[in-house]
Design a protein around this motif. Structure first.
Motif, PDB file in Angstrom:
ATOM      1  N   VAL A  37      -2.723 -11.201  15.358  1.00  0.00           N
ATOM      2  CA  VAL A  37      -1.991 -11.688  14.186  1.00  0.00           C
ATOM      3  C   VAL A  37      -1.922 -13.205  14.275  1.00  0.00           C
ATOM      4  O   VAL A  37      -1.517 -13.770  15.293  1.00  0.00           O
ATOM      5  N   CYS A  38      -2.345 -13.847  13.178  1.00  0.00           N
ATOM      6  CA  CYS A  38      -2.458 -15.302  13.130  1.00  0.00           C
ATOM      7  C   CYS A  38      -1.446 -15.823  12.117  1.00  0.00           C
ATOM      8  O   CYS A  38      -1.087 -15.121  11.172  1.00  0.00           O
ATOM      9  N   GLY A  39      -1.019 -17.063  12.274  1.00  0.00           N
ATOM     10  CA  GLY A  39      -0.149 -17.692  11.285  1.00  0.00           C
ATOM     11  C   GLY A  39      -0.757 -17.634   9.895  1.00  0.00           C
ATOM     12  O   GLY A  39      -0.046 -17.501   8.893  1.00  0.00           O
ATOM     13  N   ILE A 235       0.516 -39.016  21.902  1.00  0.00           N
ATOM     14  CA  ILE A 235      -0.229 -37.960  21.212  1.00  0.00           C
ATOM     15  C   ILE A 235       0.740 -36.835  20.856  1.00  0.00           C
ATOM     16  O   ILE A 235       1.532 -36.396  21.699  1.00  0.00           O
ATOM     17  N   VAL A 236       0.670 -36.401  19.618  1.00  0.00           N
ATOM     18  CA  VAL A 236       1.460 -35.253  19.165  1.00  0.00           C
ATOM     19  C   VAL A 236       0.510 -34.209  18.592  1.00  0.00           C
ATOM     20  O   VAL A 236      -0.364 -34.531  17.789  1.00  0.00           O
ATOM     21  N   SER A 241       4.078 -27.990  11.239  1.00  0.00           N
ATOM     22  CA  SER A 241       3.922 -28.664   9.925  1.00  0.00           C
ATOM     23  C   SER A 241       5.158 -29.436   9.491  1.00  0.00           C
ATOM     24  O   SER A 241       5.222 -29.899   8.364  1.00  0.00           O
ATOM     25  N   ALA A 242       6.154 -29.575  10.334  1.00  0.00           N
ATOM     26  CA  ALA A 242       7.458 -30.046   9.855  1.00  0.00           C
ATOM     27  C   ALA A 242       7.851 -31.435  10.339  1.00  0.00           C
ATOM     28  O   ALA A 242       8.842 -31.983   9.885  1.00  0.00           O
ATOM     29  N   LEU A 243       7.108 -32.023  11.245  1.00  0.00           N
ATOM     30  CA  LEU A 243       7.672 -33.119  12.031  1.00  0.00           C
ATOM     31  C   LEU A 243       7.105 -34.500  11.738  1.00  0.00           C
ATOM     32  O   LEU A 243       7.521 -35.486  12.353  1.00  0.00           O
ATOM     33  N   GLY A 261      -0.482 -26.972  11.417  1.00  0.00           N
ATOM     34  CA  GLY A 261       0.195 -25.850  10.751  1.00  0.00           C
ATOM     35  C   GLY A 261      -0.283 -25.737   9.316  1.00  0.00           C
ATOM     36  O   GLY A 261      -0.723 -26.714   8.713  1.00  0.00           O
ATOM     37  N   LEU A 262      -0.208 -24.543   8.765  1.00  0.00           N
ATOM     38  CA  LEU A 262      -0.662 -24.346   7.384  1.00  0.00           C
ATOM     39  C   LEU A 262       0.506 -24.075   6.447  1.00  0.00           C
ATOM     40  O   LEU A 262       0.380 -23.340   5.486  1.00  0.00           O
ATOM     41  N   LYS A 263       1.650 -24.674   6.765  1.00  0.00           N
ATOM     42  CA  LYS A 263       2.770 -24.546   5.826  1.00  0.00           C
ATOM     43  C   LYS A 263       2.736 -25.731   4.880  1.00  0.00           C
ATOM     44  O   LYS A 263       2.493 -26.863   5.289  1.00  0.00           O
TER      45      LYS A 263
END
Ligand SMILES: [Zn+2]
Ligand SMILES: [Zn+2]
Length: 354
Positions: A37-39, A235-236, A241-243, A261-263
């Protein structure tokens, strides 16, 4: 056979569909053992990543056993244990010919679990170039992580650390966060992993590469790992997806912020800082040339302990339980942060034996 069909957001169901067979000369049909199961899947199910074609079978991170082959297939045989590369590419379009197979213009209609029937099903049909035989001493559970690891290998290629001592932070201890921690570590960096959920943090802490560590917050990571509350951020890797807005002004000169992230999230950044501090903001998705083979190598040699990242194995009939372990409650139509000790969840259409 059974297949998990997508009809629309929050509208997924197990359906009885005709068995797949090898109809083309180069076809390979695989009895699916495991499909991770993937995001992406949860984004499709919850409607936050609206890319799938209604009616498609979901699932793309799969391993299994060859059930049928077409008459022209010589590289593998019925009964072979294989992992599936779910991202075919044409090799002829401009994207493919300029080292960007992940953006092949022929992708539509071929992308497993998005526009082509995927592997949350009894069987999956592909062609011989897109299966790899799994060595006897490697489990099909471990092999099912090849595709997500390939995406991580592709992303890690885009990071150009200024030094092996670069201060590196990976946010989110889901499968991608842990896999990034492993791959960046193998590349010589010493990433720290940051995860707010106590259950996920505990799960991750037992599965980190030597020399790395995981913390509940950036502040804790800075003070406990680097012994400096103002430790630089070179490096991040942001799997959440939020930061971006929060961390961008804190980046050290020459730093790189990678978002995977894919949000959906719109962020604004200061373009003067971008130039003045020589910062990079980059994204990455899918596989690049050879990254699937690279990931397969890392798993089959044990360099990345893929099976240890598996937190749950559930039969296909109980896919809802598997999704719920990752915070996606299909019944209640709610998708929130995973609070249980979950990482890679495998759906097992074959029941979960090998
Ligand atoms: Zn995936
Ligand atoms: Zn192409």
């Amino acid at each position: 056979m059974k297949a998990l069909k997508y009809r629309g957001p929050w509208d997924v169901e197990l359906s009885e569909v005709p068995d797949l067979h090898a109809t083309g000369d180069d076809d390979v049909v695989v009895d699916i053992s495991y499909c991770g199961v993937c995001g992406t899947d949860l984004g499709i199910v919850s409607g936050s990543y609206p890319v799938a074609v209604p009616g498609v079978t979901l699932g793309h991170e799969a391993s299994g056993v060859i059930a049928e082959i077409g008459p022209a297939v010589t590289s593998i045989a019925v009964g072979d244990r294989v992992v599936i590369n779910p991202t075919p590419y044409c090799g002829r379009c401009r994207m493919c010919r300029t080292q960007r197979i992940n953006h092949c213009v022929g992708k539509h209609g071929t992308e497993s679990g998005v526009s082509y029937d995927g592997a949350y099903a009894g069987r999956y049909r592909t062609t011989s170039a897109f299966v790899h035989r799994v060595p006897d001493d490697v489990s099909l559970r471990a092999a099912a992580l090849t595709e997500p690891l390939s995406c991580v290998v592709a992303g890690a290629r885009k990071l150009q650390p200024p030094s092996l001592s670069a201060y590196t932070y990976v946010f989110g201890a889901g499968p991608l966060g842990l896999l990034y921690t492993w791959v960046l570590s193998l590349k010589g960096l010493t990433p720290v992993l940051i995860e707010h959920s106590a259950a996920r943090l505990e799960f991750a802490r037992d599965r980190l590469p030597d020399g790395t560590a995981a913390y509940a917050s950036l502040e804790e990571a800075r003070s406990k790992y680097f012994n400096d509350p103002a430790a630089p951020i070179d490096i991040v890797v942001d799997t959440t997806s939020a930061l971006l807005e929060d961390l961008f002004p804190q980046m050290a000169p020459g730093g790189t912020y990678m978002s995977i992230g894919l949000k959906e999230k719109v962020a604004s950044i200061d373009t003067m800082l971008l130039a003045d501090r020589s910062l990079s903001v980059i994204g990455s998705i899918d596989s690049l040339h050879g990254s699937f083979d690279e990931a397969f190598h890392l798993i089959t040699t044990g360099r990345v302990p893929a099976e240890r990242l598996v937190s749950h194995v559930v039969p296909l009939d109980e896919f809802r339980t598997g999704f719920a372990a990752l915070g996606c409650d299909v019944g209640a139509r709610r998708f929130g942060p995973a609070e249980q000790a979950s990482c890679k969840v495998l759906i097992a259409p074959g029941g979960g034996g090998e």
